[in-house]
Design an enzyme around this catalytic site. Structure first.
Site, mmCIF file in Angstrom:
data_model
loop_
_atom_site.group_PDB
_atom_site.id
_atom_site.type_symbol
_atom_site.label_atom_id
_atom_site.label_comp_id
_atom_site.label_asym_id
_atom_site.label_seq_id
_atom_site.Cartn_x
_atom_site.Cartn_y
_atom_site.Cartn_z
ATOM 1 C CB SER A 116 -10.196 0.217 4.655
ATOM 2 O OG SER A 116 -9.006 -0.490 4.799
ATOM 3 C CD GLU A 129 -8.914 -3.795 13.143
ATOM 4 O OE1 GLU A 129 -8.328 -3.104 14.000
ATOM 5 O OE2 GLU A 129 -8.877 -3.546 11.930
ATOM 6 C CD GLN A 141 -8.922 0.913 12.173
ATOM 7 O OE1 GLN A 141 -8.930 0.136 11.219
ATOM 8 N NE2 GLN A 141 -8.563 0.538 13.376
HETATM 9 C C1 LIG Z 1 -5.767 -4.160 3.408
HETATM 10 C C2 LIG Z 1 -5.326 -3.173 4.446
HETATM 11 C C3 LIG Z 1 -6.279 -2.388 5.062
HETATM 12 C C4 LIG Z 1 -5.871 -1.434 5.995
HETATM 13 N N1 LIG Z 1 -6.832 -0.627 6.524
HETATM 14 C C5 LIG Z 1 -6.476 0.335 7.390
HETATM 15 C C6 LIG Z 1 -7.474 1.237 7.894
HETATM 16 O O1 LIG Z 1 -8.655 1.163 7.552
HETATM 17 N N2 LIG Z 1 -7.083 2.205 8.736
HETATM 18 C C7 LIG Z 1 -5.787 2.340 9.135
HETATM 19 O O2 LIG Z 1 -5.515 3.230 9.943
HETATM 20 N N3 LIG Z 1 -4.810 1.501 8.674
HETATM 21 C C8 LIG Z 1 -5.133 0.511 7.800
HETATM 22 N N4 LIG Z 1 -4.167 -0.327 7.287
HETATM 23 C C9 LIG Z 1 -2.776 -0.109 7.641
HETATM 24 C C10 LIG Z 1 -2.205 -1.163 8.566
HETATM 25 O O3 LIG Z 1 -2.745 -1.063 9.856
HETATM 26 C C11 LIG Z 1 -0.675 -0.994 8.572
HETATM 27 O O4 LIG Z 1 -0.224 -1.262 7.260
HETATM 28 C C12 LIG Z 1 0.001 -1.929 9.552
HETATM 29 O O5 LIG Z 1 -0.313 -1.595 10.867
HETATM 30 C C13 LIG Z 1 1.541 -1.912 9.362
HETATM 31 O O6 LIG Z 1 2.010 -0.617 9.400
HETATM 32 P P1 LIG Z 1 2.995 -0.088 8.249
HETATM 33 O O7 LIG Z 1 2.340 -0.359 6.940
HETATM 34 O O8 LIG Z 1 3.344 1.310 8.584
HETATM 35 O O9 LIG Z 1 4.265 -1.027 8.323
HETATM 36 P P2 LIG Z 1 5.488 -0.885 9.328
HETATM 37 O O10 LIG Z 1 4.974 -0.627 10.703
HETATM 38 O O11 LIG Z 1 6.459 0.091 8.760
HETATM 39 O O12 LIG Z 1 6.085 -2.330 9.294
HETATM 40 C C14 LIG Z 1 6.906 -2.805 8.216
HETATM 41 C C15 LIG Z 1 7.323 -4.224 8.529
HETATM 42 O O13 LIG Z 1 8.133 -4.251 9.723
HETATM 43 C C16 LIG Z 1 7.593 -5.149 10.668
HETATM 44 N N5 LIG Z 1 7.773 -4.628 12.039
HETATM 45 C C17 LIG Z 1 7.550 -3.351 12.442
HETATM 46 N N6 LIG Z 1 7.798 -3.244 13.758
HETATM 47 C C18 LIG Z 1 8.164 -4.490 14.194
HETATM 48 C C19 LIG Z 1 8.542 -5.024 15.469
HETATM 49 N N7 LIG Z 1 8.556 -4.284 16.579
HETATM 50 N N8 LIG Z 1 8.830 -6.341 15.539
HETATM 51 C C20 LIG Z 1 8.788 -7.132 14.430
HETATM 52 N N9 LIG Z 1 8.460 -6.666 13.185
HETATM 53 C C21 LIG Z 1 8.156 -5.371 13.085
HETATM 54 C C22 LIG Z 1 6.105 -5.228 10.333
HETATM 55 O O14 LIG Z 1 5.526 -6.427 10.810
HETATM 56 C C23 LIG Z 1 6.140 -5.146 8.810
HETATM 57 O O15 LIG Z 1 6.409 -6.416 8.264
HETATM 58 C C24 LIG Z 1 -4.511 -1.289 6.357
HETATM 59 C C25 LIG Z 1 -3.556 -2.114 5.743
HETATM 60 C C26 LIG Z 1 -3.949 -3.039 4.792
HETATM 61 C C27 LIG Z 1 -2.901 -3.881 4.148
#
Ligand SMILES: Cc1cc2nc3c(=O)[nH]c(=O)nc-3n(C[C@H](O)[C@H](O)[C@H](O)COP(=O)(O)OP(=O)(O)OC[C@H]3O[C@@H](n4cnc5c(N)ncnc54)[C@H](O)[C@@H]3O)c2cc1C
Length: 376
Positions: free
Chosen positions: A160, A243, A125
């Site tokens: 992933s 999902e 994804q």
């Molecule tokens: C094990 C694992 C597998 C993954 N696999 C995939 C994959 O296969 N494909 C893929 O595309 N992605 C994948 N991801 C990525 C995952 O979808 C993102 O890490 C997740 O959506 C958060 O985005 P970010 O890391 O950019 O954090 P950010 O969006 O920068 O968020 C940082 C922090 O701020 C908080 N936050 C942000 N906006 C708000 C709001 N509006 N209100 C309250 N809190 C907020 C978040 O909750 C978080 O705690 C994976 C992540 C993990 C850990």
């Protein structure tokens, strides 16, 4: 819903149980995201597919056996109880498969689903970007129109399985002038195509479960767009509901882990931890009942909708609590590498992947409880 299983489902359960008893590898496979473990997990998927057990609910023409969703729950119960290998094809089967059933063309389904069921194609994804995680609509990777298809450019991250997988699906900005949620297109692409660079991200345990994906004018034909160009957000929300709300984490996974926790407690009884062991066991059972309620709702013509967020919050927090309790029971032994320790480390990712729990709480507050929108 009648919770007593009918004769056909009981027969199916027995068949699955016997098959797993005969086929599940007696020695656990190396981690699926390791160079060594990935091909072995793919081979296991081939074995499952030969028995039409890789995608039980899909129609037979695509490699399934037309099982009901209740039978899927039963299959998953048996699968996890048997300690069978992790599903390396989950991104395809659980996420892209359901999306193709909802938005794919007949040609796409015929071309892609049987290969997915057999794990001839393993999918990743490719949604997140360095500046677009929670705020997925901020994706900047582009799809630019060209003769007969699109040219993809940009950077995806945290994908992933992408270091080993064959293909990926993602969201691309196809109309930079349109509003954020419009002008996005849902595209599938080959991870080994010209212009694609996959850079593995090494994790704490040394395996490369994640990868960054760089795209430089990668050609994809029109046949590899899902849904209409510009409608990618709507398509993506279907993937996300599946999902979070049903397909990615079945109750069987947590029921089996809770049973193992009870066994661990019997080996190492602790009065202090007893309540937490019971909570975890009840939580797993409650999640199973909640899943059955979801299935009933779908059978009555309902949709997964925003309730998916409640589901995701529940299983991800249950998983952390369950593993924390196990590590407490193990005491200092819990620091030794083993299934509880690796399960614990992975459980910590549950509140992040598939959309963070903070975001799910926003969805529950705004869309289910009708509370005012928070400031962004
Ligand atoms: C094990 C694992 C597998 C993954 N696999 C995939 C994959 O296969 N494909 C893929 O595309 N992605 C994948 N991801 C990525 C995952 O979808 C993102 O890490 C997740 O959506 C958060 O985005 P970010 O890391 O950019 O954090 P950010 O969006 O920068 O968020 C940082 C922090 O701020 C908080 N936050 C942000 N906006 C708000 C709001 N509006 N209100 C309250 N809190 C907020 C978040 O909750 C978080 O705690 C994976 C992540 C993990 C850990």
């Amino acid at each position: 819903m009648d919770l007593d299983l009918d004769a056909a489902t009981l027969e199916f359960r027995d068949e699955v149980r016997d098959w797993l008893a005969e086929h599940v590898p007696t020695t656990p496979l190396p981690p699926m995201d390791s160079d060594e473990g990935f091909p072995l997990h793919r081979e296991w998927e081939h074995t499952l597919a030969e028995a039409r057990l890789s995608t039980v609910t899909w129609p037979r023409e695509f490699g399934g056996r037309d099982a009901s969703l209740l039978q899927w729950v039963v299959f998953e119960d048996e699968y996890y109880a048997a300690g069978a290998p992790a599903r390396v094809s989950a991104n395809g089967i659980a996420l892209l498969g359901s999306t193709l059933f909802a938005f794919g063309t007949d040609e796409q389904r015929a071309r892609l689903l049987p290969r997915m069921a057999r794990a001839d194609d393993i999918w990743a994804q490719a949604w997140s970007e360095p500046e677009a995680g929670s705020d997925l609509a901020a994706v900047r990777s582009r799809a630019v129109r060209t003769d007969g298809g699109w040219l993809l450019s940009g950077q995806k991250t945290w994908s992933s399985r992408a270091s080993h997988a064959d293909r990926a699906f993602g969201l691309f900005r196809s109309d930079p002038e349109a509003q954020r949620h419009h002008g996005l297109t849902y595209v599938m692409f080959d991870l080994r195509a010209d212009g694609v660079t996959v850079r593995p991200i090494r994790q704490l345990d040394g395996v490369t479960g994640f990868a960054e994906i760089f795209l430089d004018e990668v050609f994809v034909p029109d046949e590899d767009v899902i849904g209409a160009p510009g409608e990618g957000w709507r398509v993506a929300m279907t993937t996300a509901s599946n999902e979070r709300g049903l397909t990615l984490r079945s109750p069987g996974r947590f029921v089996a882990a809770a049973e193992r926790l009870v066994d661990l407690w019997r080996e190492r009884p602790s009065t202090e931890a007893a309540d937490r062991v019971v909570d975890a066991w009840l939580g797993a059972r409650a999640y199973r009942l909640y899943t059955l309620a979801t299935i009933s709702r779908l059978a009555d013509g309902g949709t997964l909708g925003a309730e998916s967020s409640v589901n995701k919050l529940f299983w991800s927090e249950l998983d952390v609590a369950l593993h924390e309790t196990a590590l407490d029971l193990l005491g200092t032994d819990g620091e030794l590498a083993g299934p509880w320790q690796s399960g614990y480390l992975f459980s910590l990712a549950g509140p992040i992947y598939a959309g963070t729990n903070e975001i799910q709480r926003n969805v529950v507050a705004e869309r289910l409880l009708g509370l005012p929108r928070g400031s962004r």
